[in-house]
Design a protein around this motif. Structure first.
Motif, PDB file in Angstrom:
ATOM      1  N   TRP A 143       0.843  -1.203   0.000  1.00  0.00           N
ATOM      2  CA  TRP A 143       0.000   0.000   0.000  1.00  0.00           C
ATOM      3  C   TRP A 143       0.878   1.253   0.000  1.00  0.00           C
ATOM      4  O   TRP A 143       0.599   2.213  -0.727  1.00  0.00           O
ATOM      5  CB  TRP A 143      -0.909  -0.023   1.224  1.00  0.00           C
ATOM      6  CG  TRP A 143      -1.748   1.189   1.382  1.00  0.00           C
ATOM      7  CD1 TRP A 143      -2.854   1.538   0.658  1.00  0.00           C
ATOM      8  CD2 TRP A 143      -1.540   2.233   2.341  1.00  0.00           C
ATOM      9  NE1 TRP A 143      -3.339   2.728   1.118  1.00  0.00           N
ATOM     10  CE2 TRP A 143      -2.552   3.182   2.143  1.00  0.00           C
ATOM     11  CE3 TRP A 143      -0.593   2.449   3.347  1.00  0.00           C
ATOM     12  CZ2 TRP A 143      -2.653   4.326   2.913  1.00  0.00           C
ATOM     13  CZ3 TRP A 143      -0.705   3.584   4.100  1.00  0.00           C
ATOM     14  CH2 TRP A 143      -1.715   4.516   3.890  1.00  0.00           C
ATOM     15  N   GLY A 144       1.938   1.226   0.798  1.00  0.00           N
ATOM     16  CA  GLY A 144       2.857   2.362   0.817  1.00  0.00           C
ATOM     17  C   GLY A 144       3.547   2.565  -0.524  1.00  0.00           C
ATOM     18  O   GLY A 144       3.680   3.692  -1.004  1.00  0.00           O
ATOM     19  N   LEU A 145       3.970   1.477  -1.151  1.00  0.00           N
ATOM     20  CA  LEU A 145       4.585   1.582  -2.470  1.00  0.00           C
ATOM     21  C   LEU A 145       3.573   2.034  -3.525  1.00  0.00           C
ATOM     22  O   LEU A 145       3.926   2.781  -4.449  1.00  0.00           O
ATOM     23  CB  LEU A 145       5.226   0.252  -2.870  1.00  0.00           C
ATOM     24  CG  LEU A 145       6.464  -0.151  -2.078  1.00  0.00           C
ATOM     25  CD1 LEU A 145       6.918  -1.546  -2.482  1.00  0.00           C
ATOM     26  CD2 LEU A 145       7.579   0.860  -2.254  1.00  0.00           C
ATOM     27  N   ASP A 146       2.332   1.586  -3.408  1.00  0.00           N
ATOM     28  CA  ASP A 146       1.285   2.049  -4.324  1.00  0.00           C
ATOM     29  C   ASP A 146       1.096   3.562  -4.216  1.00  0.00           C
ATOM     30  O   ASP A 146       0.972   4.256  -5.232  1.00  0.00           O
ATOM     31  CB  ASP A 146      -0.045   1.353  -4.037  1.00  0.00           C
ATOM     32  CG  ASP A 146      -0.170   0.001  -4.691  1.00  0.00           C
ATOM     33  OD1 ASP A 146       0.558  -0.251  -5.662  1.00  0.00           O
ATOM     34  OD2 ASP A 146      -1.007  -0.802  -4.240  1.00  0.00           O
ATOM     35  N   ASN A 147       1.062   4.061  -3.000  1.00  0.00           N
ATOM     36  CA  ASN A 147       0.901   5.515  -2.819  1.00  0.00           C
ATOM     37  C   ASN A 147       2.126   6.280  -3.310  1.00  0.00           C
ATOM     38  O   ASN A 147       2.004   7.370  -3.854  1.00  0.00           O
ATOM     39  CB  ASN A 147       0.636   5.852  -1.347  1.00  0.00           C
ATOM     40  CG  ASN A 147      -0.781   5.544  -0.949  1.00  0.00           C
ATOM     41  OD1 ASN A 147      -1.686   5.502  -1.775  1.00  0.00           O
ATOM     42  ND2 ASN A 147      -0.977   5.313   0.341  1.00  0.00           N
ATOM     43  N   LEU A 148       3.287   5.700  -3.131  1.00  0.00           N
ATOM     44  CA  LEU A 148       4.521   6.356  -3.538  1.00  0.00           C
ATOM     45  C   LEU A 148       4.660   6.409  -5.063  1.00  0.00           C
ATOM     46  O   LEU A 148       5.041   7.434  -5.630  1.00  0.00           O
ATOM     47  CB  LEU A 148       5.725   5.626  -2.924  1.00  0.00           C
ATOM     48  CG  LEU A 148       7.111   6.208  -3.185  1.00  0.00           C
ATOM     49  CD1 LEU A 148       7.235   7.583  -2.526  1.00  0.00           C
ATOM     50  CD2 LEU A 148       8.168   5.264  -2.643  1.00  0.00           C
ATOM     51  N   TRP A 149       4.311   5.314  -5.719  1.00  0.00           N
ATOM     52  CA  TRP A 149       4.514   5.220  -7.158  1.00  0.00           C
ATOM     53  C   TRP A 149       3.245   5.473  -7.975  1.00  0.00           C
ATOM     54  O   TRP A 149       3.288   5.472  -9.203  1.00  0.00           O
ATOM     55  CB  TRP A 149       5.071   3.839  -7.527  1.00  0.00           C
ATOM     56  CG  TRP A 149       6.462   3.609  -7.005  1.00  0.00           C
ATOM     57  CD1 TRP A 149       7.384   4.557  -6.706  1.00  0.00           C
ATOM     58  CD2 TRP A 149       7.065   2.352  -6.740  1.00  0.00           C
ATOM     59  NE1 TRP A 149       8.538   3.958  -6.257  1.00  0.00           N
ATOM     60  CE2 TRP A 149       8.374   2.605  -6.272  1.00  0.00           C
ATOM     61  CE3 TRP A 149       6.650   1.032  -6.839  1.00  0.00           C
ATOM     62  CZ2 TRP A 149       9.248   1.596  -5.921  1.00  0.00           C
ATOM     63  CZ3 TRP A 149       7.523   0.029  -6.492  1.00  0.00           C
ATOM     64  CH2 TRP A 149       8.819   0.316  -6.035  1.00  0.00           C
ATOM     65  N   GLY A 150       2.105   5.637  -7.322  1.00  0.00           N
ATOM     66  CA  GLY A 150       0.865   5.919  -8.033  1.00  0.00           C
ATOM     67  C   GLY A 150       0.264   4.700  -8.727  1.00  0.00           C
ATOM     68  O   GLY A 150      -0.453   4.839  -9.718  1.00  0.00           O
ATOM     69  N   THR A 151       0.506   3.518  -8.221  1.00  0.00           N
ATOM     70  CA  THR A 151      -0.061   2.296  -8.792  1.00  0.00           C
ATOM     71  C   THR A 151      -1.174   1.782  -7.891  1.00  0.00           C
ATOM     72  O   THR A 151      -1.454   2.368  -6.839  1.00  0.00           O
ATOM     73  CB  THR A 151       1.027   1.215  -8.952  1.00  0.00           C
ATOM     74  OG1 THR A 151       1.575   0.930  -7.674  1.00  0.00           O
ATOM     75  CG2 THR A 151       2.117   1.673  -9.902  1.00  0.00           C
ATOM     76  N   ARG A 152      -1.828   0.680  -8.323  1.00  0.00           N
ATOM     77  CA  ARG A 152      -2.908   0.119  -7.514  1.00  0.00           C
ATOM     78  C   ARG A 152      -2.790  -1.391  -7.334  1.00  0.00           C
ATOM     79  O   ARG A 152      -3.635  -1.999  -6.701  1.00  0.00           O
ATOM     80  CB  ARG A 152      -4.247   0.432  -8.172  1.00  0.00           C
ATOM     81  CG  ARG A 152      -4.517   1.921  -8.238  1.00  0.00           C
ATOM     82  CD  ARG A 152      -5.770   2.216  -8.974  1.00  0.00           C
ATOM     83  NE  ARG A 152      -6.925   1.688  -8.247  1.00  0.00           N
ATOM     84  CZ  ARG A 152      -8.158   1.784  -8.671  1.00  0.00           C
ATOM     85  NH1 ARG A 152      -8.425   2.370  -9.807  1.00  0.00           N
ATOM     86  NH2 ARG A 152      -9.141   1.290  -7.958  1.00  0.00           N
ATOM     87  N   TRP A 153      -1.782  -2.028  -7.891  1.00  0.00           N
ATOM     88  CA  TRP A 153      -1.705  -3.475  -7.875  1.00  0.00           C
ATOM     89  C   TRP A 153      -0.646  -4.037  -6.931  1.00  0.00           C
ATOM     90  O   TRP A 153      -0.649  -5.238  -6.631  1.00  0.00           O
ATOM     91  CB  TRP A 153      -1.437  -3.999  -9.293  1.00  0.00           C
ATOM     92  CG  TRP A 153      -0.186  -3.437  -9.906  1.00  0.00           C
ATOM     93  CD1 TRP A 153      -0.088  -2.283 -10.632  1.00  0.00           C
ATOM     94  CD2 TRP A 153       1.124  -3.979  -9.824  1.00  0.00           C
ATOM     95  NE1 TRP A 153       1.219  -2.077 -11.008  1.00  0.00           N
ATOM     96  CE2 TRP A 153       1.981  -3.109 -10.533  1.00  0.00           C
ATOM     97  CE3 TRP A 153       1.665  -5.111  -9.233  1.00  0.00           C
ATOM     98  CZ2 TRP A 153       3.339  -3.333 -10.650  1.00  0.00           C
ATOM     99  CZ3 TRP A 153       3.024  -5.340  -9.356  1.00  0.00           C
ATOM    100  CH2 TRP A 153       3.845  -4.462 -10.065  1.00  0.00           C
ATOM    101  N   ILE A 154       0.221  -3.223  -6.428  1.00  0.00           N
ATOM    102  CA  ILE A 154       1.309  -3.737  -5.584  1.00  0.00           C
ATOM    103  C   ILE A 154       0.780  -4.228  -4.231  1.00  0.00           C
ATOM    104  O   ILE A 154       1.327  -5.159  -3.642  1.00  0.00           O
ATOM    105  CB  ILE A 154       2.421  -2.676  -5.420  1.00  0.00           C
ATOM    106  CG1 ILE A 154       2.997  -2.341  -6.789  1.00  0.00           C
ATOM    107  CG2 ILE A 154       3.525  -3.179  -4.505  1.00  0.00           C
ATOM    108  CD1 ILE A 154       4.032  -1.248  -6.775  1.00  0.00           C
ATOM    109  N   VAL A 155      -0.307  -3.652  -3.752  1.00  0.00           N
ATOM    110  CA  VAL A 155      -0.887  -4.103  -2.489  1.00  0.00           C
ATOM    111  C   VAL A 155      -1.356  -5.557  -2.604  1.00  0.00           C
ATOM    112  O   VAL A 155      -1.196  -6.348  -1.664  1.00  0.00           O
ATOM    113  CB  VAL A 155      -2.026  -3.162  -2.023  1.00  0.00           C
ATOM    114  CG1 VAL A 155      -3.228  -3.217  -2.944  1.00  0.00           C
ATOM    115  CG2 VAL A 155      -2.427  -3.472  -0.597  1.00  0.00           C
ATOM    116  N   LEU A 156      -1.909  -5.945  -3.754  1.00  0.00           N
ATOM    117  CA  LEU A 156      -2.319  -7.338  -3.953  1.00  0.00           C
ATOM    118  C   LEU A 156      -1.119  -8.271  -4.034  1.00  0.00           C
ATOM    119  O   LEU A 156      -1.134  -9.373  -3.477  1.00  0.00           O
ATOM    120  CB  LEU A 156      -3.167  -7.453  -5.217  1.00  0.00           C
ATOM    121  CG  LEU A 156      -4.495  -6.706  -5.178  1.00  0.00           C
ATOM    122  CD1 LEU A 156      -5.184  -6.781  -6.523  1.00  0.00           C
ATOM    123  CD2 LEU A 156      -5.366  -7.259  -4.076  1.00  0.00           C
TER     124      LEU A 156
END
Length: 108
Positions: A54-67
Motif C-alpha cells: 500500500w505504501g509503495l502504491d501511494n509512492l509510485w501511483g499504482t494500484r496493484w502492488i498491495v495485492l
C-alpha cells in the motif's frame, strides 16, 4: 540443612505417578498452539506485506502492488511455518484405517 520434600500439590504427586488426563491434555494442546502459530504467521505476513504494498502504491501511483504484497505475505507466512516444522504431516495413531481399539465392543 534438611532435604526438601517434594511438593504435594504437584500433578500426579498424590498417586505417585503421572496423571493420564494431564498428559492427554498436553498432547492436544500442542496441535492447537501449532495451528495458532501457522495462522499468525500467515495473517501477519498478509498484513505486513499488504501495508508495504500500500505504501509503495501511494509512492509510485499504482494500484496493484498491495495485492502482490498480500500474496507475498501469505506465501512467506506459510514458508515460515513450514520451516519451523509447524505444517509437518503427522500420521494418526490408527494409521491402518481399521476400527478403533478403545475397548468399545458394542459397535455394530
Amino acid at each position: 540443612m534438611t532435604p526438601r520434600k517434594p511438593d504435594s500439590g504437584a500433578p500426579g504427586a498424590s498417586s505417585g505417578g503421572i496423571n493420564p488426563h494431564e498428559v492427554f491434555e498436553d498432547r492436544n494442546d500442542g496441535g492447537y498452539n501449532a495451528g495458532i502459530a501457522v495462522f499468525s504467521y500467515i495473517v501477519g505476513g498478509i498484513i505486513v506485506w499488504s501495508l508495504i504494498g500500500w505504501g509503495l502504491d501511494n509512492l509510485w501511483g499504482t494500484r496493484w502492488i498491495v495485492l502482490l504484497g498480500a500474496l507475498l505475505g501469505a506465501a512467506g507466512g506459510f514458508y515460515l511455518s513450514h520451516m519451523h516444522g509447524l505444517t509437518s504431516h503427522r500420521s494418526p495413531s490408527n494409521a491402518d484405517g481399521g476400527p478403533p481399539t478403545d475397548g468399545d465392543s458394542n459397535a455394530k
